[in-house]
Design a protein around this motif. Structure first.
Motif, mmCIF file in Angstrom:
data_model
loop_
_atom_site.group_PDB
_atom_site.id
_atom_site.type_symbol
_atom_site.label_atom_id
_atom_site.label_comp_id
_atom_site.label_asym_id
_atom_site.label_seq_id
_atom_site.Cartn_x
_atom_site.Cartn_y
_atom_site.Cartn_z
ATOM 1 N N VAL A 172 -4.869 10.833 -8.529
ATOM 2 C CA VAL A 172 -3.645 11.183 -7.629
ATOM 3 C C VAL A 172 -3.437 10.170 -6.528
ATOM 4 O O VAL A 172 -2.065 9.883 -6.313
ATOM 5 N N ALA A 173 -4.640 9.676 -5.661
ATOM 6 C CA ALA A 173 -4.161 8.794 -4.817
ATOM 7 C C ALA A 173 -3.581 7.532 -5.285
ATOM 8 O O ALA A 173 -2.642 6.728 -4.759
ATOM 9 N N ALA A 174 -4.242 7.018 -6.429
ATOM 10 C CA ALA A 174 -3.640 5.709 -7.180
ATOM 11 C C ALA A 174 -2.053 6.043 -7.594
ATOM 12 O O ALA A 174 -1.279 5.102 -7.240
ATOM 13 N N LEU A 175 -1.700 7.122 -7.940
ATOM 14 C CA LEU A 175 -0.370 7.382 -8.350
ATOM 15 C C LEU A 175 0.496 7.554 -7.240
ATOM 16 O O LEU A 175 1.537 7.089 -7.160
ATOM 17 N N LYS A 176 0.206 8.120 -5.937
ATOM 18 C CA LYS A 176 0.797 8.328 -5.052
ATOM 19 C C LYS A 176 1.066 6.675 -4.345
ATOM 20 O O LYS A 176 2.194 6.379 -3.931
ATOM 21 N N GLU A 177 0.118 5.757 -4.643
ATOM 22 C CA GLU A 177 0.281 4.348 -4.344
ATOM 23 C C GLU A 177 1.025 3.574 -4.980
ATOM 24 O O GLU A 177 1.803 2.941 -4.269
ATOM 25 N N TYR A 178 1.107 4.019 -6.244
ATOM 26 C CA TYR A 178 2.129 3.241 -7.359
ATOM 27 C C TYR A 178 3.436 3.753 -6.684
ATOM 28 O O TYR A 178 4.728 2.927 -6.773
ATOM 29 N N SER A 179 3.678 5.136 -6.507
ATOM 30 C CA SER A 179 4.945 5.859 -6.137
ATOM 31 C C SER A 179 5.414 5.311 -5.102
ATOM 32 O O SER A 179 6.594 4.973 -4.947
ATOM 33 N N ASN A 180 4.846 5.142 -3.966
ATOM 34 C CA ASN A 180 5.258 4.713 -2.380
ATOM 35 C C ASN A 180 5.155 3.199 -2.328
ATOM 36 O O ASN A 180 5.572 2.578 -1.244
ATOM 37 N N GLY A 181 4.674 2.364 -3.301
ATOM 38 C CA GLY A 181 4.812 0.804 -3.287
ATOM 39 C C GLY A 181 3.499 0.232 -2.631
ATOM 40 O O GLY A 181 3.478 -0.889 -2.694
ATOM 41 N N ALA A 182 2.595 1.117 -2.255
ATOM 42 C CA ALA A 182 1.208 0.429 -1.762
ATOM 43 C C ALA A 182 0.467 -0.407 -2.772
ATOM 44 O O ALA A 182 -0.304 -1.224 -2.515
ATOM 45 N N ARG A 183 0.547 0.221 -4.091
ATOM 46 C CA ARG A 183 0.128 -0.698 -5.148
ATOM 47 C C ARG A 183 1.532 -1.047 -6.180
ATOM 48 O O ARG A 183 2.315 -0.135 -6.056
ATOM 49 N N SER A 184 1.227 -1.942 -6.984
ATOM 50 C CA SER A 184 2.372 -2.222 -7.773
ATOM 51 C C SER A 184 1.689 -2.974 -9.077
ATOM 52 O O SER A 184 1.087 -3.678 -9.067
ATOM 53 N N PHE A 185 2.472 -2.424 -9.962
ATOM 54 C CA PHE A 185 2.452 -2.835 -11.438
ATOM 55 C C PHE A 185 3.891 -2.201 -11.900
ATOM 56 O O PHE A 185 3.988 -0.942 -11.963
ATOM 57 N N PRO A 186 4.567 -2.856 -12.673
ATOM 58 C CA PRO A 186 5.865 -2.570 -13.079
ATOM 59 C C PRO A 186 5.934 -1.245 -13.719
ATOM 60 O O PRO A 186 6.601 -0.252 -13.559
ATOM 61 N N THR A 187 5.228 -1.155 -14.955
ATOM 62 C CA THR A 187 5.085 0.266 -15.750
ATOM 63 C C THR A 187 4.642 1.423 -14.770
ATOM 64 O O THR A 187 5.337 2.513 -14.835
ATOM 65 N N MET A 188 3.515 1.142 -13.995
ATOM 66 C CA MET A 188 3.109 2.279 -13.130
ATOM 67 C C MET A 188 4.001 2.781 -12.110
ATOM 68 O O MET A 188 4.275 3.816 -11.874
ATOM 69 N N ASP A 189 4.583 1.658 -11.478
ATOM 70 C CA ASP A 189 5.605 1.965 -10.533
ATOM 71 C C ASP A 189 6.707 2.816 -10.853
ATOM 72 O O ASP A 189 7.099 3.983 -10.384
ATOM 73 N N ALA A 190 7.308 2.581 -12.117
ATOM 74 C CA ALA A 190 8.124 3.338 -12.797
ATOM 75 C C ALA A 190 7.974 4.654 -13.192
ATOM 76 O O ALA A 190 8.534 5.666 -12.870
ATOM 77 N N ILE A 191 6.856 4.864 -13.571
ATOM 78 C CA ILE A 191 6.150 6.190 -14.112
ATOM 79 C C ILE A 191 5.845 6.988 -13.057
ATOM 80 O O ILE A 191 6.233 8.045 -12.988
ATOM 81 N N ALA A 192 5.106 6.489 -12.021
ATOM 82 C CA ALA A 192 4.682 7.266 -10.739
ATOM 83 C C ALA A 192 6.018 7.860 -10.093
ATOM 84 O O ALA A 192 5.828 8.861 -9.582
ATOM 85 N N LYS A 193 6.939 7.117 -9.803
ATOM 86 C CA LYS A 193 8.046 7.511 -9.067
ATOM 87 C C LYS A 193 8.911 8.582 -10.008
ATOM 88 O O LYS A 193 9.503 9.335 -9.214
ATOM 89 N N THR A 194 8.449 9.105 -11.345
ATOM 90 C CA THR A 194 9.106 9.959 -11.813
ATOM 91 C C THR A 194 8.336 11.376 -11.619
ATOM 92 O O THR A 194 8.838 12.588 -11.723
ATOM 93 N N LEU A 195 7.157 11.197 -11.095
ATOM 94 C CA LEU A 195 6.237 12.285 -11.109
ATOM 95 C C LEU A 195 6.224 13.109 -9.694
ATOM 96 O O LEU A 195 6.364 12.541 -8.809
#
Length: 118
Positions: free
Chosen positions: A79-102
């Motif tokens: 959950v923490a990793a997905l939130k970080e991808y969603s808010n930009g604290a972590r970045s990887f193009p595929t994960m950023d795009a997916i996490a922002k939809t969740l």
């Protein structure tokens, strides 16, 4: 002399109170807000299994990257990793795009599903 001692004790008490308030806020932030449902999560992982379900899989975009296997991983970590991808604290193009939809519930469900696997 006595008033200095009383002021010193008052300062110490205030310092303890403030530290408790900050500690409480930190613990509340770490606490999982939403309970995940592994069965619901099983219905939401179609976008995950293409990378995270393949042993030794490496993504080639935007660079060669070893995709981690997340089966059995701690749900709070996922959950923490997905939130970080969603808010930009972590970045990887595929994960950023997916996490922002969740939604937060989706994240909790996916995390519950993957943490239940061995």
């Amino acid at each position: 002399m006595k008033s200095k001692a009383i002021r010193g004790q008052g300062f110490q008490a205030a310092a303890v109170l403030v530290s408790c308030l900050f500690a409480g806020a930190a613990l509340a932030a770490d606490a999982p807000a939403i309970k995940g449902d592994a069965q619901a999560g099983a219905q939401k992982v179609s976008m995950c299994i293409g990378c995270h379900g393949i042993p030794e899989y490496k993504a080639a975009y935007p660079e060669l990257y070893h995709v981690p296997m997340i089966a059995g991983q701690n749900a709070a970590y996922i959950v923490a990793a997905l939130k970080e991808y969603s808010n930009g604290a972590r970045s990887f193009p595929t994960m950023d795009a997916i996490a922002k939809t969740l939604s937060e519930q989706d994240m909790a469900d996916v995390a519950a599903y993957y943490s239940s696997l061995k």
